[in-house]
Write a protein that holds these residues in place. Sequence first.
Motif, PDB file in Angstrom:
ATOM      1  N   TYR A  74      -3.236  41.485  -8.977  1.00  0.00           N
ATOM      2  CA  TYR A  74      -4.175  41.449 -10.105  1.00  0.00           C
ATOM      3  C   TYR A  74      -3.355  41.667 -11.367  1.00  0.00           C
ATOM      4  N   ALA A  75      -3.456  40.739 -12.312  1.00  0.00           N
ATOM      5  CA  ALA A  75      -2.694  40.832 -13.561  1.00  0.00           C
ATOM      6  C   ALA A  75      -3.626  40.718 -14.750  1.00  0.00           C
ATOM      7  N   ILE A  76      -3.346  41.503 -15.771  1.00  0.00           N
ATOM      8  CA  ILE A  76      -4.064  41.442 -17.036  1.00  0.00           C
ATOM      9  C   ILE A  76      -3.072  41.087 -18.132  1.00  0.00           C
ATOM     10  N   PHE A  77      -3.354  40.015 -18.854  1.00  0.00           N
ATOM     11  CA  PHE A  77      -2.551  39.621 -20.002  1.00  0.00           C
ATOM     12  C   PHE A  77      -3.351  40.004 -21.241  1.00  0.00           C
ATOM     13  N   THR A  78      -2.951  41.088 -21.884  1.00  0.00           N
ATOM     14  CA  THR A  78      -3.725  41.634 -22.993  1.00  0.00           C
ATOM     15  C   THR A  78      -3.477  40.845 -24.270  1.00  0.00           C
ATOM     16  N   ASN A  79      -4.564  40.639 -25.019  1.00  0.00           N
ATOM     17  CA  ASN A  79      -4.505  39.945 -26.311  1.00  0.00           C
ATOM     18  C   ASN A  79      -3.824  38.576 -26.190  1.00  0.00           C
ATOM     19  N   THR A  80      -4.009  37.938 -25.056  1.00  0.00           N
ATOM     20  CA  THR A  80      -3.277  36.705 -24.772  1.00  0.00           C
ATOM     21  C   THR A  80      -4.201  35.648 -24.184  1.00  0.00           C
ATOM     22  N   VAL A  81      -4.153  34.460 -24.763  1.00  0.00           N
ATOM     23  CA  VAL A  81      -4.873  33.305 -24.224  1.00  0.00           C
ATOM     24  C   VAL A  81      -3.840  32.425 -23.526  1.00  0.00           C
ATOM     25  N   LEU A  82      -3.829  32.436 -22.205  1.00  0.00           N
ATOM     26  CA  LEU A  82      -2.845  31.652 -21.474  1.00  0.00           C
ATOM     27  C   LEU A  82      -3.109  30.155 -21.612  1.00  0.00           C
ATOM     28  N   SER A  83      -2.046  29.384 -21.691  1.00  0.00           N
ATOM     29  CA  SER A  83      -2.154  27.925 -21.740  1.00  0.00           C
ATOM     30  C   SER A  83      -2.429  27.393 -20.340  1.00  0.00           C
ATOM     31  N   ALA A  84      -2.900  26.165 -20.277  1.00  0.00           N
ATOM     32  CA  ALA A  84      -3.162  25.526 -18.982  1.00  0.00           C
ATOM     33  C   ALA A  84      -1.879  25.417 -18.170  1.00  0.00           C
ATOM     34  N   SER A  85      -0.754  25.163 -18.827  1.00  0.00           N
ATOM     35  CA  SER A  85       0.510  25.046 -18.102  1.00  0.00           C
ATOM     36  C   SER A  85       0.942  26.384 -17.520  1.00  0.00           C
ATOM     37  N   SER A  86       0.699  27.488 -18.232  1.00  0.00           N
ATOM     38  CA  SER A  86       1.038  28.809 -17.707  1.00  0.00           C
ATOM     39  C   SER A  86       0.180  29.145 -16.493  1.00  0.00           C
ATOM     40  N   VAL A  87      -1.113  28.812 -16.555  1.00  0.00           N
ATOM     41  CA  VAL A  87      -2.000  29.061 -15.410  1.00  0.00           C
ATOM     42  C   VAL A  87      -1.544  28.240 -14.205  1.00  0.00           C
ATOM     43  N   SER A  88      -1.163  26.989 -14.449  1.00  0.00           N
ATOM     44  CA  SER A  88      -0.663  26.139 -13.370  1.00  0.00           C
ATOM     45  C   SER A  88       0.612  26.709 -12.765  1.00  0.00           C
ATOM     46  N   ASN A  89       1.492  27.234 -13.608  1.00  0.00           N
ATOM     47  CA  ASN A  89       2.729  27.842 -13.115  1.00  0.00           C
ATOM     48  C   ASN A  89       2.458  29.089 -12.282  1.00  0.00           C
ATOM     49  N   LEU A  90       1.453  29.878 -12.674  1.00  0.00           N
ATOM     50  CA  LEU A  90       1.080  31.050 -11.883  1.00  0.00           C
ATOM     51  C   LEU A  90       0.550  30.638 -10.512  1.00  0.00           C
ATOM     52  N   HIS A  91      -0.203  29.549 -10.472  1.00  0.00           N
ATOM     53  CA  HIS A  91      -0.688  29.046  -9.183  1.00  0.00           C
ATOM     54  C   HIS A  91       0.487  28.629  -8.297  1.00  0.00           C
ATOM     55  N   TYR A  92       1.452  27.935  -8.885  1.00  0.00           N
ATOM     56  CA  TYR A  92       2.622  27.522  -8.116  1.00  0.00           C
ATOM     57  C   TYR A  92       3.365  28.753  -7.598  1.00  0.00           C
ATOM     58  N   TYR A  93       3.514  29.758  -8.442  1.00  0.00           N
ATOM     59  CA  TYR A  93       4.157  31.004  -8.008  1.00  0.00           C
ATOM     60  C   TYR A  93       3.424  31.609  -6.810  1.00  0.00           C
ATOM     61  N   ALA A  94       2.099  31.666  -6.887  1.00  0.00           N
ATOM     62  CA  ALA A  94       1.303  32.289  -5.823  1.00  0.00           C
ATOM     63  C   ALA A  94       1.415  31.528  -4.510  1.00  0.00           C
ATOM     64  N   THR A  95       1.266  30.216  -4.562  1.00  0.00           N
ATOM     65  CA  THR A  95       1.312  29.429  -3.324  1.00  0.00           C
ATOM     66  C   THR A  95       2.718  29.380  -2.750  1.00  0.00           C
ATOM     67  N   ASN A  96       3.707  29.407  -3.601  1.00  0.00           N
ATOM     68  CA  ASN A  96       5.085  29.401  -3.120  1.00  0.00           C
ATOM     69  C   ASN A  96       5.447  30.716  -2.453  1.00  0.00           C
ATOM     70  N   LEU A  97       4.949  31.838  -3.019  1.00  0.00           N
ATOM     71  CA  LEU A  97       5.265  33.164  -2.461  1.00  0.00           C
ATOM     72  C   LEU A  97       4.460  33.467  -1.220  1.00  0.00           C
ATOM     73  N   TYR A  98       3.159  33.165  -1.250  1.00  0.00           N
ATOM     74  CA  TYR A  98       2.274  33.576  -0.172  1.00  0.00           C
ATOM     75  C   TYR A  98       1.905  32.448   0.801  1.00  0.00           C
ATOM     76  N   LYS A  99       2.405  31.250   0.530  1.00  0.00           N
ATOM     77  CA  LYS A  99       2.303  30.137   1.465  1.00  0.00           C
ATOM     78  C   LYS A  99       0.872  29.785   1.839  1.00  0.00           C
ATOM     79  N   TYR A 100       0.042  29.547   0.849  1.00  0.00           N
ATOM     80  CA  TYR A 100      -1.298  29.050   1.120  1.00  0.00           C
ATOM     81  C   TYR A 100      -1.507  27.766   0.346  1.00  0.00           C
ATOM     82  N   THR A 101      -2.511  27.013   0.722  1.00  0.00           N
ATOM     83  CA  THR A 101      -2.814  25.739   0.054  1.00  0.00           C
ATOM     84  C   THR A 101      -4.244  25.778  -0.415  1.00  0.00           C
ATOM     85  N   PRO A 102      -4.633  25.038  -1.468  1.00  0.00           N
ATOM     86  CA  PRO A 102      -3.803  24.043  -2.154  1.00  0.00           C
ATOM     87  C   PRO A 102      -2.829  24.724  -3.117  1.00  0.00           C
TER      88      PRO A 102
END
Length: 255
Positions: free
Chosen positions: A227-255
């Motif tokens: 669980y992560a909180i990014f304070t005072n921050t509006v994440l870009s679509a590319s950053s959210v996509s990168n976080l998804h890639y990080y999660a699936t790469n680390l924890y090996k789930y799909t999609p």
Amino acid sequence: MKRLFAILILIIMPLAVVRAQFGVEQPFFALASTAAASGPFGPTNVAGLGNWWVFSDVVTNAAVSNWVDRIQFKALTNSGTARPTNSALGVHFVEASSTQLTNSGVPIGDNDGTKKHTQWYIINLDNASGFHAFVGTSPAAARQNHLGFDFGKNYFFITPTLYESGAIAAGAWVDVCLVGGSGNTSTWYTNGVASTTVANSLDNGINWRCWGGDGLNGFCSVFVREYAIFTNTVLSASSVSNLHYYATNLYKYTP
């Protein structure tokens, strides 16, 4: 003697270049590179990371009494006899008030009027049927704010209105992101893909105080890996996509 030394230098230096080029161990007098090694992408690569709880920081196969975030060391605690448990799958909350974790207050943004914040979490729902609060403000607050699931639909609640996104299935790993504060709107992302934008955002200056429920009567049965909180921050679509890639790469789930 000086001429002999100069000749030796002319012979040795090209050798060092050739050896480095072909991956051969360089001689001891060669200068090492000062460039920093680039590690894998993760939440710390995104600006504004205020808090980050990771299940692997807690003892496995044990009740969780103290879950500390990696950034500001905010502790989520439970001193009771019934507590969430940590397993190889994540910290497991069940539908009971006694298994909540609480905190004196974790701010998600500031009071500048922009409502900027981002919430990001990796979860697996046990039960997608019914209404289940996941993270919330103090139950004593006159104006409630919380996140949760309404028959599997991601929602955030601001008294008296519910703002929902598309449903997620029980029994499947998913990373969810709520980006709030851009023009007083919020966008839900599921597995790195934008799903719904609604015309509001969580209140300015609120503090999350309850994990696993809202402190009242809505509790959640869910595994949580991060669980992560990014304070005072509006994440870009590319950053959210990168976080998804990080999660699936680390924890090996799909999609």
